[in-house]
Scaffold this active site. Sequence first.
Site, PDB file in Angstrom:
ATOM      1  N   PRO A  47       0.795  -1.306   0.021  1.00  0.00           N
ATOM      2  CA  PRO A  47      -0.038  -0.078   0.126  1.00  0.00           C
ATOM      3  C   PRO A  47       1.001   1.260  -0.106  1.00  0.00           C
ATOM      4  CG  PRO A  47      -0.715  -1.353   1.755  1.00  0.00           C
ATOM      5  CD  PRO A  47       0.819  -1.994   1.167  1.00  0.00           C
ATOM      6  N   CYS A  49       0.412   5.182   0.184  1.00  0.00           N
ATOM      7  CA  CYS A  49      -0.726   6.465   0.053  1.00  0.00           C
ATOM      8  C   CYS A  49      -0.107   7.640  -0.895  1.00  0.00           C
ATOM      9  CB  CYS A  49      -0.403   6.902   1.681  1.00  0.00           C
ATOM     10  SG  CYS A  49      -1.126   5.711   2.805  1.00  0.00           S
ATOM     11  N   ALA A  83      -3.790   2.481   1.814  1.00  0.00           N
ATOM     12  CA  ALA A  83      -4.459   2.235   2.959  1.00  0.00           C
ATOM     13  C   ALA A  83      -5.765   3.221   2.649  1.00  0.00           C
ATOM     14  CB  ALA A  83      -3.800   3.144   4.215  1.00  0.00           C
ATOM     15  N   GLN A 125      -5.775  -2.310   1.257  1.00  0.00           N
ATOM     16  CA  GLN A 125      -5.580  -2.290   2.729  1.00  0.00           C
ATOM     17  C   GLN A 125      -6.882  -1.398   3.407  1.00  0.00           C
ATOM     18  OE1 GLN A 125      -2.560   0.210   4.484  1.00  0.00           O
ATOM     19  NE2 GLN A 125      -1.505  -1.679   5.136  1.00  0.00           N
ATOM     20  N   TYR A 207      -1.120   3.274  13.495  1.00  0.00           N
ATOM     21  CA  TYR A 207      -2.565   3.573  13.492  1.00  0.00           C
ATOM     22  C   TYR A 207      -3.423   3.099  14.130  1.00  0.00           C
ATOM     23  CZ  TYR A 207      -0.425   5.750   9.198  1.00  0.00           C
ATOM     24  OH  TYR A 207       0.235   6.750   8.565  1.00  0.00           O
ATOM     25  N   ARG A 255      -1.397  -6.697   8.158  1.00  0.00           N
ATOM     26  CA  ARG A 255      -0.002  -5.691   8.077  1.00  0.00           C
ATOM     27  C   ARG A 255       0.415  -5.435   9.479  1.00  0.00           C
ATOM     28  NH1 ARG A 255       2.975  -1.387   4.578  1.00  0.00           N
ATOM     29  NH2 ARG A 255       3.913  -2.922   3.779  1.00  0.00           N
ATOM     30  N   GLY A 348       8.157  -1.264  -2.474  1.00  0.00           N
ATOM     31  CA  GLY A 348       7.377   0.379  -2.497  1.00  0.00           C
ATOM     32  C   GLY A 348       8.166   1.141  -3.592  1.00  0.00           C
TER      33      GLY A 348
END
Length: 388
Positions: A47, A49, A83, A125, A207, A255, A348
């Site tokens: 993921p 962002c 996300a 995600q 988070y 995750r 990534g």
Amino acid sequence: MSATDAVETTAALSLDETSGSTVAAAGLFTPITIRGLTMRNRVWVPPLCQYSVDARDGVPNDWHLVHLGAMAAGGAGLIMAEATAVNPEGRISDHDTGLWNDAQAEAWARIVRFIRSQGAAAGVQLAHAGRKASIWPEPTRRRGSQPLDLGGWPTVSASAVAFDGLREPAALDEAGIAAVIDDFRTAARRAADAGFDLVEVHAAHGYLVHQFLSPLSNLRADDWGGSLENRARLLLEIVRAVRAEVGEAMPVFVRFSATDWTPGGWDEAQTATVAGWASDAGADFFDISTGGLVASADIPIGPAYQAHFAEYVGERSDVPVSAVGRITNARHADELVATGRADAVMFGKAMMRDPHFALRAAHELGAGSTMWPVQYLRARPEVNDGEW
């Protein structure tokens, strides 16, 4: 590599052009099956962002289509969408994507169709930022919480303990916790309806779910805090709710941040234990990252600096895992998979720099060129004197 029945490895064979003998293909380019889903290789996109929903309505747009679609056309086995918030308050910023309404699901469906048309699997995600929500979107380069009178919103967490530099959150009560669990459940349903092949529960990077897991941010004295069992309860309830909603066919990932990199915090031993519990609750695969809970943590960042945590969790809890974090070398990544230290590798920044990283890696490792889009066949190194 885990021996769990949830993951079946399929050996891929190719012809060695120099000897004519049949040899095993590179570890990265061996297909992997999780429940009923087979992914063509172990080169996966984590993921990433993008903070690119300029309409601030959570609806993904053309940027997300091109961003994710390019990496699908570039040969990746799994594309994990960024996300994506399960409710408006769960967004990191007001420029994040969401899956709390049908308009968002319909927009995702278009993107998913393209990803799958290129031979890649599509995952998303599901996330709630908790006390790290309501920050300025990355392109603004401003620090701190977005003010309430400028589009920000009150935040929530396990306890009323602020993340460094952000506003103090409210501790979720029983009703609030139940609502969050239900939001993950309904977001998973929308993900399935949009055509996603799998969903991932975000329990990392400081988070909301991570905030419940770590004793540094969870100071509760009720059934949601204190012991490891209580701190893991939110994650396990979410996993059970998601599994019940999507049925038995769809893979469910989690995750984790394997460590807070801070004494007294969340660590790899707790991660391994809870990964085993999450597997029993219905999760199939574990994406192992680190950090994000403590702004001042001293993290020794370097090449593949988190890979040994994936290996630890996989071995201790007997679950399949992926490694992520500064892994940019195809041969190194191939070794991680081939030696069983990880079942897949998430790339990534390497993918953002080169959306065709998987095609390049396959060429470098001699793993064949079956992933090339038909529109690009004339560009294959095999028909251009071997030059990339």
